[in-house]
Design an enzyme around this catalytic site. Structure first.
Site, PDB file in Angstrom:
ATOM      1  N   LEU A 101     -26.365   8.901  78.763  1.00 40.16           N
ATOM      2  CA  LEU A 101     -25.502   9.131  77.607  1.00 40.16           C
ATOM      3  C   LEU A 101     -24.702  10.377  77.926  1.00 40.16           C
ATOM      4  O   LEU A 101     -25.263  11.371  78.409  1.00 40.16           O
ATOM      5  CB  LEU A 101     -26.323   9.342  76.334  1.00 40.16           C
ATOM      6  CG  LEU A 101     -27.170   8.162  75.846  1.00 40.16           C
ATOM      7  CD1 LEU A 101     -27.938   8.550  74.587  1.00 40.16           C
ATOM      8  CD2 LEU A 101     -26.305   6.939  75.573  1.00 40.16           C
ATOM      9  N   ASP A 102     -23.399  10.365  77.672  1.00 36.64           N
ATOM     10  CA  ASP A 102     -22.602  11.537  78.010  1.00 36.64           C
ATOM     11  C   ASP A 102     -22.925  12.700  77.077  1.00 36.64           C
ATOM     12  O   ASP A 102     -23.629  12.544  76.077  1.00 36.64           O
ATOM     13  CB  ASP A 102     -21.108  11.200  78.025  1.00 36.64           C
ATOM     14  CG  ASP A 102     -20.570  10.787  76.658  1.00 36.64           C
ATOM     15  OD1 ASP A 102     -20.808  11.506  75.681  1.00 36.64           O
ATOM     16  OD2 ASP A 102     -19.893   9.744  76.582  1.00 36.64           O
ATOM     17  N   ARG A 103     -22.393  13.855  77.402  1.00 38.06           N
ATOM     18  CA  ARG A 103     -22.719  15.081  76.672  1.00 38.06           C
ATOM     19  C   ARG A 103     -22.477  14.953  75.173  1.00 38.06           C
ATOM     20  O   ARG A 103     -23.228  15.487  74.353  1.00 38.06           O
ATOM     21  CB  ARG A 103     -21.900  16.245  77.246  1.00 38.06           C
ATOM     22  CG  ARG A 103     -22.246  17.610  76.666  1.00 38.06           C
ATOM     23  CD  ARG A 103     -21.249  18.668  77.141  1.00 38.06           C
ATOM     24  NE  ARG A 103     -21.192  18.734  78.590  1.00 38.06           N
ATOM     25  CZ  ARG A 103     -21.980  19.502  79.333  1.00 38.06           C
ATOM     26  NH1 ARG A 103     -22.903  20.267  78.739  1.00 38.06           N
ATOM     27  NH2 ARG A 103     -21.862  19.510  80.642  1.00 38.06           N
ATOM     28  N   ASP A 104     -21.420  14.236  74.802  1.00 37.90           N
ATOM     29  CA  ASP A 104     -21.027  14.161  73.396  1.00 37.90           C
ATOM     30  C   ASP A 104     -21.617  12.956  72.668  1.00 37.90           C
ATOM     31  O   ASP A 104     -21.272  12.715  71.503  1.00 37.90           O
ATOM     32  CB  ASP A 104     -19.502  14.128  73.290  1.00 37.90           C
ATOM     33  CG  ASP A 104     -18.874  15.409  73.810  1.00 37.90           C
ATOM     34  OD1 ASP A 104     -19.444  16.483  73.583  1.00 37.90           O
ATOM     35  OD2 ASP A 104     -17.814  15.322  74.468  1.00 37.90           O
ATOM     36  N   THR A 105     -22.469  12.196  73.339  1.00 34.00           N
ATOM     37  CA  THR A 105     -23.119  11.042  72.714  1.00 34.00           C
ATOM     38  C   THR A 105     -24.581  11.368  72.440  1.00 34.00           C
ATOM     39  O   THR A 105     -25.269  11.921  73.292  1.00 34.00           O
ATOM     40  CB  THR A 105     -23.025   9.803  73.622  1.00 34.00           C
ATOM     41  OG1 THR A 105     -21.650   9.491  73.844  1.00 34.00           O
ATOM     42  CG2 THR A 105     -23.713   8.606  72.986  1.00 34.00           C
TER      43      THR A 105
END
Length: 239
Positions: A101-105
């Site tokens: 999951l990316d940093r903002d997810t």
């Protein structure tokens, strides 16, 4: 496996450091009897400073990943591994995230030291359902569901269309999307292809696995029945 190697592989220290724990009498059985390096004791009966050993190899964790954390071991800043006991970063085999999951997810993230299981979940052939809830910058246009379900949507710079995905409208600017692939930033790019932008994104389920009340940053170990839920199809509503 000998006790020294077992305990070292769980991250309690190098073999030299674990030998020192034995010499200090800090490794005992469940009854408090001091253990020696050549003793044969079941994993669940070993204690260090009176505490049970960490779970053995084959560990699967379900974590509620907060925003602001990355799934890499090398990136600067906050890592999802920082949310685990420090010695768990020294386990051998190492824990790895099942996909990213990316940093903002935020949302549901699996970690495991079982390489075969990891690849089974992320393999495109497995078609494991991942359910996301997205908050969008603009109102939905009304045609996104048909487009995503068509199996014809081609993301920018890719050469094969996406597999059909299921969209459920929750509000004019909120949607639940179920995908069976794990392409790079897939959900964000799907909405970008419709001219929209994802302001916030959370993964709420993998198969029938859900967060079930875990707060951001919390995690729990899964047993075999829990792991099996990842391969079960989702139900309407994404749960």
């Amino acid at each position: 496996m000998k006790l020294v190697r077992l305990i070292a592989n769980l991250g309690y220290g190098s073999r030299k450091e674990v030998m020192q724990l034995f010499r200090e009498g800090r490794i005992t059985d469940a009854a408090g009897e001091v253990l020696y390096t050549d003793d044969k004791v079941a994993h669940e009966d070993v204690r260090i400073d009176g505490e049970p050993l960490d779970p053995p190899t084959g560990l699967v964790l379900l974590m509620h990943k907060p925003t602001g954390y990355t799934c890499s071991r090398k990136d600067a800043g906050r890592l999802v591994y920082d949310l685990l006991p420090p010695r768990w970063r020294r386990r051998d085999p190492a824990l790895s995230t099942v996909g990213r999951l990316d940093r903002d997810t935020s949302g549901l993230l699996l970690l495991t030291d079982d390489g075969a299981l990891l690849h089974r979940i992320i393999s495109p052939k497995a078609s494991v359902a991942k359910v996301y809830e997205a908050t969008l910058a603009r109102d939905l246009g009304g045609g996104e569901g048909e487009l995503f379900a068509s199996g014809t949507l081609m993301l920018e710079s890719e050469t094969t269309p996406l597999a059909p995905a299921q969209l459920e409208v929750l509000a004019p600017r909120r949607a639940r999307l179920t995908v069976t692939e794990g392409r790079y930033h897939q959900v964000r790019r799907m909405f970008a292809a419709t001219g929209n932008h994802v302001d916030a994104l959370e993964r709420v389920a993998i198969g029938q696995l859900a967060l079930d009340g875990l707060a951001p940053g919390e995690w729990r170990a899964l047993d075999a029945a829990g792991v099996a839920k990842a391969f079960e199809p989702t139900v309407p509503g994404g749960r």
